[in-house]
Enzyme design. Structure first.
Site, PDB file in Angstrom:
ATOM      1  CB  CYS A 271      -8.186  -4.760  -4.038  1.00  0.00           C
ATOM      2  SG  CYS A 271      -7.110  -3.359  -3.663  1.00  0.00           S
TER       3      CYS A 271
ATOM      4  CG  ASN B 242      -0.472  -0.263   2.513  1.00  0.00           C
ATOM      5  OD1 ASN B 242       0.570  -0.890   2.665  1.00  0.00           O
ATOM      6  ND2 ASN B 242      -1.167   0.221   3.529  1.00  0.00           N
TER       7      ASN B 242
ATOM      8  CB  CYS C 171     -10.655  -3.178  -0.024  1.00  0.00           C
ATOM      9  SG  CYS C 171      -9.976  -2.413  -1.506  1.00  0.00           S
TER      10      CYS C 171
ATOM     11  CD  GLU D 149      -5.096  -5.999  -1.881  1.00  0.00           C
ATOM     12  OE1 GLU D 149      -4.560  -4.890  -1.677  1.00  0.00           O
ATOM     13  OE2 GLU D 149      -5.981  -6.463  -1.153  1.00  0.00           O
TER      14      GLU D 149
ATOM     15  CB  CYS E  28      -5.194  -1.282  -2.107  1.00  0.00           C
ATOM     16  SG  CYS E  28      -6.532  -0.642  -1.102  1.00  0.00           S
TER      17      CYS E  28
ATOM     18  CD  GLU F  28      -1.812   4.538   4.494  1.00  0.00           C
ATOM     19  OE1 GLU F  28      -1.361   5.379   5.309  1.00  0.00           O
ATOM     20  OE2 GLU F  28      -2.529   3.570   4.839  1.00  0.00           O
TER      21      GLU F  28
HETATM   22  N1  THU Z   1      -5.385  -1.699   2.086  1.00  0.00           N
HETATM   23  C1  THU Z   1      -4.777  -2.425   1.106  1.00  0.00           C
HETATM   24  O1  THU Z   1      -3.638  -2.150   0.715  1.00  0.00           O
HETATM   25  N2  THU Z   1      -5.458  -3.465   0.568  1.00  0.00           N
HETATM   26  C2  THU Z   1      -6.696  -3.860   0.965  1.00  0.00           C
HETATM   27  O2  THU Z   1      -7.279  -4.754   0.354  1.00  0.00           O
HETATM   28  C3  THU Z   1      -7.323  -3.238   2.129  1.00  0.00           C
HETATM   29  C4  THU Z   1      -6.709  -1.964   2.586  1.00  0.00           C
HETATM   30  C5  THU Z   1      -4.665  -0.547   2.655  1.00  0.00           C
HETATM   31  C6  THU Z   1      -5.251   0.791   2.328  1.00  0.00           C
HETATM   32  C7  THU Z   1      -4.701   1.645   3.445  1.00  0.00           C
HETATM   33  O3  THU Z   1      -3.395   2.078   3.093  1.00  0.00           O
HETATM   34  C8  THU Z   1      -4.592   0.687   4.613  1.00  0.00           C
HETATM   35  O4  THU Z   1      -4.669  -0.625   4.068  1.00  0.00           O
HETATM   36  C9  THU Z   1      -5.693   0.851   5.652  1.00  0.00           C
HETATM   37  O5  THU Z   1      -6.942   0.831   5.054  1.00  0.00           O
END
Ligand code: THU
Length: 153
Positions: free
Chosen positions: A105, A49, A102, A62, A60, A51
């Site tokens: 993704c 991830n 999520c 994925e 994210c 941010e």
């Molecule tokens: N996140 C992912 O990288 N993949 C997911 O499938 C769920 C959430 C990340 C997004 C954010 O940077 C952190 O997890 C918290 O939501």
């Protein structure tokens, strides 16, 4: 079509995802996620991830991994994905509860699945250890809308 993946390869994917999660840029959520894609030739492509100070722009793990595979011309070669995540303390991700992709993704993974003409194996685990859950993308995102609906193959 869905490919058979051995437990050993699933474990290798989870290990690669854990390694990738070490590079997560997640100073806002403190939740590190790693993803590792298995390609048809055995190669592994990872993502974390990523941010952003403008929170809504965050990507994210994925999605980063799939975009990375696509950038290498390998979107159609993805057969499986390993995903791990956990809260960071002292710069290290913790936890043994598996995390699942999520909704956004799942849709991004579906783009790769349909373009490659196969269902994807999805392995989910915690950042530190614990059980590895095995899913099929078609179970996580049933009746998916995808490229085929727009006449794209
Ligand atoms: N996140 C992912 O990288 N993949 C997911 O499938 C769920 C959430 C990340 C997004 C954010 O940077 C952190 O997890 C918290 O939501």
């Amino acid at each position: 079509m869905s490919d058979e993946i051995s437990d050993e390869i699933a474990d290798t994917l989870i290990a690669a995802a854990r390694e990738a999660a070490r590079n997560a840029h997640a100073p806002y959520s403190n939740f590190a996620v790693g993803a590792a894609l298995l390609l048809t030739n055995g190669e592994i492509v990872t993502g974390t991830n990523f941010e952003n100070a403008s929170y809504g722009l965050s990507l994210c793990a994925e999605t980063v991994a799939v975009a990375r595979a696509n950038a290498e011309g390998k979107l159609r070669q993805i057969v499986a994905v390993g995903i791990v995540g956990g809260m960071m303390r002292g710069g290290v991700a913790h936890g043994t509860d598996p995390i699942r992709p999520c909704g956004r993704c799942r849709q991004v993974l579906n783009e790769a699945a349909q373009m490659g003409g196969r269902d994807l194996a999805v392995y989910c685990a915690g950042a530190e250890g614990g059980a590895v859950e095995a899913h099929r993308l078609s179970d996580l995102l049933p009746h998916a809308f995808g490229p085929g609906d727009l006449g794209i193959r």
